[in-house]
Enzyme design. Sequence first.
Site, PDB file in Angstrom:
ATOM      1  CB  THR A 172      47.962  21.892  61.175  1.00 19.75           C
ATOM      2  OG1 THR A 172      48.846  23.000  61.657  1.00 19.75           O
ATOM      3  CG2 THR A 172      47.440  21.176  62.338  1.00 19.75           C
ATOM      4  CG  HIS A 197      30.989  13.405  68.004  1.00 19.35           C
ATOM      5  ND1 HIS A 197      30.612  12.267  67.253  1.00 19.35           N
ATOM      6  CD2 HIS A 197      31.416  13.010  69.227  1.00 19.35           C
ATOM      7  CE1 HIS A 197      30.832  11.092  68.157  1.00 19.35           C
ATOM      8  NE2 HIS A 197      31.292  11.853  69.348  1.00 19.35           N
TER       9      HIS A 197
END
Length: 601
Positions: free
Chosen positions: A517, A574
């Site tokens: 993006t 994560h």
Amino acid sequence: MPTNVVMPQMGESIFEGTITKWLKKPGDQVQRDEPLFEISTDKVDAEIPAPAAGVLTEIKVAEGTTVEINTVVAVIGEAGSQPAASGSAGSGVTVDVAKEAKATAVATAPEGANEPVPAPGAKTASGSKEPTPSPADGDPANRGPEGAPGGASAAGASTGGTNVVMPQMGESIFEGTITKWLKKVGDSVQRDEPLFEISTDKVDAEIPAPAAGVLTEIKVPEGTTVEINTVVAVIGGSKSSAPAAAAPKPAAAATSAPAPAAAAAQAAPAAAGTHDRIRSSPLVRRIAKDNNLDLSRISGTGMGGRITKNDALAFLAQGGAGSAAPAQTQSQPQAAAPAKPAATAAPAPAAAASRPSAPAAAVAAPLPGELVPLSKMRGIIAERMVESKRTSAHVHTVFKVDMTRIVRLRDREKSKYEQRNGVKLTFMPFIAMAAVQCLRRMPIINASMEGNAIRYHQNINIGIAVALDWGLIVPVVKQAEERSFLGVARAIADLAARARAKKLKPEEVSGGTFTITNPGIFGEQFGTPVINQPESAILGVGGMFKEPTVVTDADGVDSIAIRSIMRLTLGFDHRIIDGADAGKFMADMKKTLENWDGDIG
């Protein structure tokens, strides 16, 4: 010798499928591997090919019916075979299989449908045989938005017209909103000419006319959300076709098509102002069936109050199992239960806990200003962003990258490049190609979570976020690892242009494995983007700025120089990507871009 056609298994955890459309009818010739019917499962929509050549002698399972894998759904006979008589149980299928198909269809039928479409010849609870659906009343494509048999097909068939249906625009898309009609009743239309615009969970698109003629009837007005395969309009054969009255405008609060008329006639009346339809997916309904859940007791957090998988699982985690209504049996169809008023449904504790209640004063005395409802796309974006933050453990890392080498190369080549290749030389192909190279070396960044496992994707499919005047969309450059620099540049330019023109195909906005993006075009230093599910990482591209930077020459002497600096941010999940791996990937990106030596074509 006849060949049985069975419901295939479309994935390890898929145990059933819904036949959404038959592409052949009894008596038709079929070739081996020719598309025979379409199915929808929890994870995929697909065309199923014929297992053999011959004549389709019997269709055992009607459109709209959900059956378990390996259930016989049709029979292909040898050339010259005669179709089975309508309404017969058919050869090769036991009553038990037909009953099982019907019971499954009851448990998984869309809410608001009081009776599923049973398999042809299947026995009812009373022991009588269901009549085989005729083309006029058994095909969802021949039903109007009300679900009444013959509503659309009569208008279309009697005048030689063509039904226009809400298309399926992606694997997990089950409904769409008509945002604009591009033609009005009485207008002439050409085949493939844009007819109306729709908005779905994944794409905004213009839908072309399936045939040439005159738009004789609009059945679904702008702003209405309807399920796929719903007839939304009729195209007559010529100017002489008499236009039908246009569909009335929906009530201000209406966001979906009315429940089928047959269902409305049989359902018990609900309290005024309450919902007559519980919105959920086949997967949610299967969870409810397996755990004896009453879906009317669960508050949906999805678009329009849709009950999501997370809502159902959260309700289960709070002890919701076992407190639901008894499971439905074949002799007691699910649709026979009275509709429960939404006002009496107890909200899910997990959902309530996640949204603290607003102060009473704010509700009683809102601040002055205009209150504008969310657009379809804005609402979907909001839902997806919250879902992503709730799903992934977001962590971000930011790297400064010296883009001076690439800036000089681009300034030197951009004019000749555009003349030579017909596409502008922007910074995005450099970043995308660097990402492809680094993802090859760090496949965990290109992976995604599937339950308690990690899916390492075979291909690198780069999603490129495109800002639109009405929202955001992420078209995907498929198999970017096989493309040249010029191929990637052309693909990015083409997808961006067609996204702004609402010309994207459904498959072009799904299947991404890594997203880029570019908020830097608005002057941002950097951002912290939200991961595009089910991917595990997203790269945010910051603005380009000239900054004083310490540079070291080959002899180790430091000096200050003006360099073109860009900040890249990696947002990663994560749960599966460690900080060390994210750091290695970004260090590799920095090195690749700062020492660019690739061929640009």
